[in-house]
Design an enzyme around this catalytic site. Structure first.
Site, short mmCIF file in Angstrom:
data_model
loop_
_atom_site.label_atom_id
_atom_site.label_comp_id
_atom_site.label_asym_id
_atom_site.label_seq_id
_atom_site.Cartn_x
_atom_site.Cartn_y
_atom_site.Cartn_z
N ASP A 134 0.82 -1.21 0.00
CA ASP A 134 0.00 0.00 0.00
C ASP A 134 0.86 1.26 0.00
O ASP A 134 1.91 1.30 0.65
CB ASP A 134 -0.89 -0.03 1.25
CG ASP A 134 -1.98 1.03 1.24
OD1 ASP A 134 -2.46 1.37 0.15
OD2 ASP A 134 -2.35 1.50 2.33
N HIS A 135 0.43 2.28 -0.73
CA HIS A 135 1.04 3.62 -0.71
C HIS A 135 2.57 3.59 -0.75
O HIS A 135 3.23 3.92 0.24
CB HIS A 135 0.58 4.40 0.52
CG HIS A 135 -0.76 5.04 0.37
ND1 HIS A 135 -1.02 6.07 -0.50
CD2 HIS A 135 -1.93 4.78 1.00
CE1 HIS A 135 -2.28 6.41 -0.42
NE2 HIS A 135 -2.86 5.64 0.49
N HIS A 137 -7.77 10.77 4.52
CA HIS A 137 -7.03 9.78 5.28
C HIS A 137 -7.24 10.07 6.76
O HIS A 137 -7.07 11.21 7.20
CB HIS A 137 -5.54 9.85 4.95
CG HIS A 137 -5.19 9.25 3.62
ND1 HIS A 137 -4.40 9.88 2.69
CD2 HIS A 137 -5.52 8.06 3.07
CE1 HIS A 137 -4.26 9.11 1.63
NE2 HIS A 137 -4.94 8.00 1.83
N GLY A 138 -7.61 9.06 7.53
CA GLY A 138 -7.87 9.27 8.94
C GLY A 138 -9.37 9.34 9.21
O GLY A 138 -10.19 8.93 8.38
N HIS A 173 -9.87 5.37 -0.97
CA HIS A 173 -9.04 5.51 0.23
C HIS A 173 -9.81 6.39 1.22
O HIS A 173 -10.65 7.20 0.83
CB HIS A 173 -7.70 6.15 -0.13
CG HIS A 173 -6.78 5.23 -0.86
ND1 HIS A 173 -5.51 4.92 -0.41
CD2 HIS A 173 -6.95 4.52 -2.00
CE1 HIS A 173 -4.95 4.08 -1.26
NE2 HIS A 173 -5.80 3.83 -2.23
N GLY A 183 -11.64 5.11 4.01
CA GLY A 183 -12.91 4.47 4.37
C GLY A 183 -13.26 4.54 5.84
O GLY A 183 -14.42 4.37 6.21
N SER A 184 -12.27 4.79 6.69
CA SER A 184 -12.51 4.79 8.14
C SER A 184 -13.56 5.82 8.54
O SER A 184 -13.41 7.01 8.25
CB SER A 184 -11.22 5.08 8.91
OG SER A 184 -10.32 4.00 8.82
N VAL A 233 -9.35 0.72 4.74
CA VAL A 233 -9.62 1.05 6.13
C VAL A 233 -8.35 0.81 6.94
O VAL A 233 -7.79 -0.29 6.91
CB VAL A 233 -10.78 0.20 6.71
CG1 VAL A 233 -11.01 0.52 8.17
CG2 VAL A 233 -12.06 0.40 5.89
N THR A 287 -7.22 3.65 9.86
CA THR A 287 -7.27 4.42 11.11
C THR A 287 -8.29 3.89 12.10
O THR A 287 -8.02 3.84 13.31
CB THR A 287 -7.57 5.91 10.80
OG1 THR A 287 -6.63 6.37 9.84
CG2 THR A 287 -7.47 6.74 12.05
#
Length: 283
Positions: free
Chosen positions: A81-82, A180-181, A208, A210-211, A231, A233
């Site tokens: 990932d990333h 993100h987060g 990206h 999804g949390s 997901v 965070t």
């Protein structure tokens, strides 16, 4: 069993559901993610972020995923990932990862295309799938990706079409308003942008951030081409909170802490599996 990302994403895209991609960085997260897939009998993507190379090597991540995954009846894709470092991407391909994400989203468009195309040529020759990213996500609370200075840049549909044609990438991560987060306010998703991208390129799209995203938003995105949902965070925040409570209530043996943490990971993974695997969703 370990599989290639395309083995599970093609069916998800065609039948309007999504596969959850969950970040793993130690034994507890790897086992929790894989066990959740096995217990629900659904495929899972075990995402090992390049920033977690300080936790374990690519070779250790592959060996651990292979050992745990071979005991599972549900498909598991080990995904890098990333990663913006080409040498690390190529090493992951050689190591046995079934999928890699080359992240050139902060580069100029032409350079992102050039590097992504190079990764695709090598990866496809080795039977490995490639995810890339176009656009940029902002950072929310407790973000462990990007940086606090990251600014939202929406993916341009026309450029997404051009990018897909020029790189032959297998899946494209898009920016439509997620972060993100965790979200500091209700997310405002540009579903119109997502719909245009899906209409133009007709390939599995990746969400990206999804949390903490509400179920109705997840379903609306799936109906418009999202086939992979990341997901990270929420798993971390929940596991830390639960572990803190456990330690405050008692002084357990270290092995018991580990066993409980596997369960905490499974709780969140199963939550998103329940959201994402709803075939035939129409938004």
């Amino acid at each position: 069993m370990l599989v290639n990302l395309q083995d599970i994403l093609k069916d998800a895209y065609r039948n309007h559901y999504a596969v959850g991609s969950f970040n793993g960085y130690n034994y507890e997260t790897f086992k929790g993610i894989i066990d959740a897939g096995a217990e629900t009998q659904k495929p899972v993507i075990l995402a090992f972020g390049a920033k977690y190379l300080q936790n374990m090597s690519l070779e250790t991540a592959y060996t651990l995923a292979k050992s745990l995954g071979e005991g599972s009846a549900a498909p598991v894709c080990l995904h890098l990932d990333h990663c913006s470092d080409l040498a690390t991407v190529f090493r992951a391909i050689r190591t046995g990862f079934g999928s890699v994400m080359y992240d050139g989203s902060e580069l100029p468009f032409a350079e992102n295309v050039k590097n992504t195309a190079a990764v695709c040529r090598v990866a496809h020759a080795c039977g490995v799938t490639v995810e890339a990213e176009l656009g940029c996500l902002a950072a929310g609370e407790h973000s462990h990706e990007g940086s606090a200075t990251s600014v939202q840049v929406y993916t341009e549909p026309a450029l997404a079409k051009q990018f897909g044609e020029m790189t032959q990438v297998d899946a494209l991560a898009v920016s439509i308003g997620t972060v993100h987060g965790l979200y500091q306010a209700a997310p405002l998703l540009r579903l119109d942008i997502l719909e245009q991208i899906n209409r133009l390129i007709a390939m599995p799209l990746v969400l990206h951030g999804g949390s903490g995203l509400p179920e109705q938003d997840i379903l609306a995105c799936i109906a418009r081409g999202i086939a992979k949902i990341n997901v990270n965070t929420e798993i971390s925040v929940y596991a830390v909170q639960q572990t803190t409570g456990l330690l405050a209530a008692q002084q357990p043996h270290f092995s018991e802490v580990s066993l409980n943490q596997i369960g905490y990971v499974k709780d969140i993974v199963k939550k998103y599996i329940a959201f994402s695997y709803k075939e035939g969703n129409n938004g």
